[in-house]
Every structure is written in structure tokens, then in C-alpha cells.
Design an enzyme around this catalytic site. Sequence first.
Site, short mmCIF file in Angstrom:
data_model
loop_
_atom_site.label_atom_id
_atom_site.label_comp_id
_atom_site.label_asym_id
_atom_site.label_seq_id
_atom_site.Cartn_x
_atom_site.Cartn_y
_atom_site.Cartn_z
N CYS A 15 -23.56 -45.16 29.07
CA CYS A 15 -23.39 -43.77 28.77
C CYS A 15 -22.21 -43.46 27.53
O CYS A 15 -21.24 -44.24 27.97
CB CYS A 15 -23.36 -42.86 29.94
SG CYS A 15 -24.69 -42.79 30.97
N GLY A 41 -26.35 -45.39 25.01
CA GLY A 41 -27.44 -44.50 25.73
C GLY A 41 -28.54 -43.94 24.85
O GLY A 41 -27.97 -43.14 23.96
N ASN A 116 -19.16 -41.11 32.04
CA ASN A 116 -19.42 -42.48 31.83
C ASN A 116 -18.78 -43.54 32.74
O ASN A 116 -17.75 -43.47 33.07
CB ASN A 116 -18.81 -42.97 30.27
CG ASN A 116 -18.93 -44.55 29.96
OD1 ASN A 116 -18.41 -45.15 29.18
ND2 ASN A 116 -19.95 -44.99 30.60
N GLY A 117 -19.75 -44.46 33.36
CA GLY A 117 -19.32 -45.07 34.54
C GLY A 117 -19.99 -44.90 35.77
O GLY A 117 -21.15 -44.52 35.49
N TYR A 256 -20.03 -57.12 24.37
CA TYR A 256 -21.46 -56.63 24.09
C TYR A 256 -21.44 -55.20 23.57
O TYR A 256 -21.99 -54.62 22.61
CB TYR A 256 -22.55 -56.91 25.04
CG TYR A 256 -23.90 -56.34 24.92
CD1 TYR A 256 -24.71 -56.75 23.83
CD2 TYR A 256 -24.13 -55.22 25.36
CE1 TYR A 256 -25.86 -56.25 23.71
CE2 TYR A 256 -25.39 -54.54 25.26
CZ TYR A 256 -26.29 -55.14 24.44
OH TYR A 256 -27.32 -54.26 23.97
P1 AMP Z 1 -31.93 -61.58 28.60
O1 AMP Z 1 -33.22 -61.48 27.60
O2 AMP Z 1 -32.43 -60.75 29.91
O3 AMP Z 1 -31.30 -62.85 28.83
O4 AMP Z 1 -30.98 -60.36 27.91
C1 AMP Z 1 -29.65 -61.34 26.96
C2 AMP Z 1 -29.87 -60.15 25.64
O5 AMP Z 1 -29.41 -58.75 26.17
C3 AMP Z 1 -28.66 -60.58 24.99
O6 AMP Z 1 -29.29 -60.84 23.56
C4 AMP Z 1 -27.85 -59.43 24.90
O7 AMP Z 1 -27.46 -59.10 23.63
C5 AMP Z 1 -28.45 -58.35 25.62
N1 AMP Z 1 -27.74 -57.55 26.69
C6 AMP Z 1 -26.87 -58.18 27.65
N2 AMP Z 1 -26.62 -57.35 28.53
C7 AMP Z 1 -27.01 -56.23 28.21
C8 AMP Z 1 -27.11 -54.63 28.52
N3 AMP Z 1 -26.37 -54.37 29.50
N4 AMP Z 1 -27.74 -53.74 27.97
C9 AMP Z 1 -28.57 -53.94 27.06
N5 AMP Z 1 -28.77 -55.36 26.42
C10 AMP Z 1 -27.99 -56.40 26.99
#
Ligand code: AMP
Length: 483
Positions: A15, A41, A116-117, A256
Site C-alpha cells: 500500500c 497498490g 501501510n504495513g 524491489y
Molecule cells: P516469481 O515469478 O514468483 O518468482 O516472481 C518473481 C518476480 O516477481 C520478480 O521478477 C520480481 O520482480 C517480482 N516480485 C518480487 N516480489 C514481488 C512482490 N512482493 N510483489 C510483486 N512482484 C514481486
Amino acid sequence: MDETPFGDDTLHEECGVFGIFQRADAAAVVTLGLHALQHRGQEAAGIVSYDGMQFHVERHAGLIGDTFTKAAVLERLPGTAAIGHTRYATTGGGGLRNVQPFFAELSAGGFAVAHNGNITNAMTVQRELQRRGSIFSSTSDTETILHLVATSGARMFVDKLIDALSRLEGAFSLVGLSANTMFGVRDPLGIRPLVLGDLEGAPILASETCALDIIGAEFVRDLEAGEMVVITEDGIESVFPFQARRARFCIFEYVYFARPDSNVEGRNVYDIRKKIGIELAKESHVAADVVVPVPDSGVPAAIGYSQEAGLPFELGIIRNHYVGRTFIQPTDSIRHMGVKLKHNANRKMIEGKRVILVDDSIVRGTTSQKIVRMVREAGASEVHMRIASPPTSASCFYGVDTPEKAKLLASRMSIEEMAEFIQVDSLAFLSIDGLYRACGEASRSKIAPQFCDACFTGDYPTALTDQDGADNVRQLSLLGGAG
Ligand code: AMP
């Protein structure tokens, strides 16, 4: 259906919050601020304004640009003070009734809160309140704050809020609005960001500095961990109502989550990500012809990597910007499809080459698997994956959307097994100390770690009361996080 507490991911939200005080068209400014925080979000957003007489509440599903930009919506939000929230909940979560800010008419007057949190003892506190007669209208942990304020025995409103927040564990960066006061608070560890800004004399609270930039506001400072700012016509008062603790900002915001053009806790996010790439190249370079980022999340780290390794940086994968983030699509099949829709190999840059692919993290491994296959199909002779963070091996309970531990690739496979799973010639992750070095620390302090890095280390800096209470497990999937 998954029986585990986090089986359907309902707990986890991401968020952004924003508030402005003493400014004409406050709700329009909040709309712009939330728009800059949209990456935090995308599911829904809400704004509460106060016009000197009464509060106005608008909450809508969808992107800010599709909802709050309509003149009629903003006309329903008059006033010179407003706070807003942008929210993502993966699935379920009860629709609009869980969209923030939450607002209630209390005996002390109207009060709105946006958070947020994630509060890690919300369920426990909620059950206690329900036993005493509180009636909850949402499944969000944030509503707990309103009930705690409502039932506090303190006399002054600010003390009621302090009283309420002192009962909570976990992560909360929040903005609140009562008839004549805007509040900003960070939890004692300062896990989520919150900054103070100024637009021609009007104080602003925002999750990230990028939201200040787009409206031409000045950055004043980060709120400190455990700080509450009380903003009235008379000015800004700062108090530290909680027991002092050493701050533990979320290191994943740097990896990220935060926008690269934001400055968080005195560090520029883009700069940190480039340094992460430099550390990664120092730690695990391999002979190759080209460095290719997985866009957009891997771009700054790949730039740092290529500069350090002295290899060309090329956009060997092109992203379609009109598709949402793949990770947070609700079902596995859609998630797979999303990856195909989102990325395409740029064959010219890849064919016949030894490619180093750089992404920020591997969560389930879905993205990496698809991307590697695509790059191989485009003719790469070798594919080496370099990840700009340590293996994500534990769930986040503080407001970042990670699936349950069992779904995290790194929690069930060794690095060799992961390499085999995603079909790369080699796979390397940044070390935890490398990540700390990129953030300007010599290494991770074992006695007093400088950041919250629970997703990489499993070292949770707060109690996890709801998770630890075995009898809570069944109900946990019913309670949404705050984001
Ligand atoms: P996965 O396909 O499940 O391994 O997701 C990895 C990808 O999701 C990476 O390219 C990250 O950039 C992205 N990612 C990592 N953490 C998050 C998050 N909390 N929310 C959305 N995207 C994420």
C-alpha cells in the site's frame, strides 16, 4: 483449497499513503500523490477529506487514473485537508469494505486512518475487542486501530491514538485525519517508509518522495522510526510515544518495492539498485557477451552489473507496459499467462550470445522459468541468471506481498536445484552482506541488524502474535493485511 494460513495470499497487501493539510483542492492533490504511489497498490484507492464541517469519503476499485480523476468524484471531496490510500490485496478481502482510508464517527469526533504495513497481532486484538462488544465491519487489520482509539480511556485525542498504537505489533506507517489535525506515524522499527513534505506551506505526508516530486512539493525529511507528527493550524509537533528501539527499515523496499526515483531514509533507490548490481558482479561474475535485465525490476541492477563487469548492457527483453505486474495476479494459470503477455525476447540482442540475465528476486520461480525459456528460444548460447538479492526464503508479515513459505522456491530447493528448475547454465544470488554493502553498511550486524531482512533471513524483528497463536491459524485467512 490450501489449508495453510497464507494459502490464498489474502493476508498480504502492498500500500501507499498520502495526506495534505491546509491546501485548497486537497483531494485533487492527494489524487496526484496517490497516482505517483500506484506501484504500491493497484487494486483500489480511497480518499477522505474534511471541509471544516464534515468528512467526505470516496473509495473505488481500480487505478487512480481511472477513478479519482473524474470531476464528479473530486467534487464530492471538498475541503482543505485530505488523506488517501492505494491498496493491493491479492484475492478476496471483502471488496470495497476493506478499502482504506477507514473512517468512523467516534465520541471524540470523526477520524480517518490510512495504513501501510501489516499489524502482526491484529487478529488477537480484534478478538479481544469483539469479546468486549466491538463490531467490525471489515476484515482489515487497520480497522483495529479505529476500535482501539474508540475504546481508549485517554482524555485527549492524540493520547487515544498513542494508546491505540502502543497496543500494536508489526509494521505501520500511517496517516490519520481528525477535524483539526493530520497525524503521521511510523512504527517503532520504522519498517515501512513515510516522509514529510511541503507544498507552498501546506504539510504533506507520503509513503515515498516520488509523490512529492510530481506535484512540485519539497521534501522536508523522513519521519523517524517511532515518531508521530501532529499537524495542526499551529504547526507541526513531533513526539516519540513508543519505547525507543533500533530502527529496522525494510531492505526489500530498496531491492524491489520503492520507486527508483524515490529517496528513502537518505538513500536514492536507483543508486542503491545500481550498487547492488556492482556487488553482484563482484561476487559472481561469469564469462559472457551481454548483460540483459528482466524489465523493469532488474534494470538498475543490470546497469550496475554491466558497468562493473565491463560488458555491454542490452535490452534483450522488451516489456509491454500495458500489462500489470505478473506476480500479483490471483491464480497460477493467469500468472503464467501474464508472464507471456508481459515480456518478449529481443532476438537481435540475444541470438548466439552468452547472456547474463539480471532480475531483482526469485519468489515462486515462475517469472524466471518463463524468461529463461524465452531467451533460449531466441537463440542464446548460454543463459546465466544473476539475482540482485539473497534467496527469498521466508514470508513477509509486514506488508509486502509474498506467498506462504512453502511456495517460495528458495525455501524448498538448494541453489543448484533452483538452477535446474529454471534451466540456466548458472545461477547466483547476491549475498546478504553484499546487499548490506550496497546499502552503505560494511556488513549485516549479527547482534543488531540494521534492516528488516526477514524475507531473506527469517529473522523477524517483532513478535508475530497472530502467527504464533495456534488457534488463530484457521481464522488468519479471513483477516486481510493493511498494506
Ligand atoms: P516469481 O515469478 O514468483 O518468482 O516472481 C518473481 C518476480 O516477481 C520478480 O521478477 C520480481 O520482480 C517480482 N516480485 C518480487 N516480489 C514481488 C512482490 N512482493 N510483489 C510483486 N512482484 C514481486
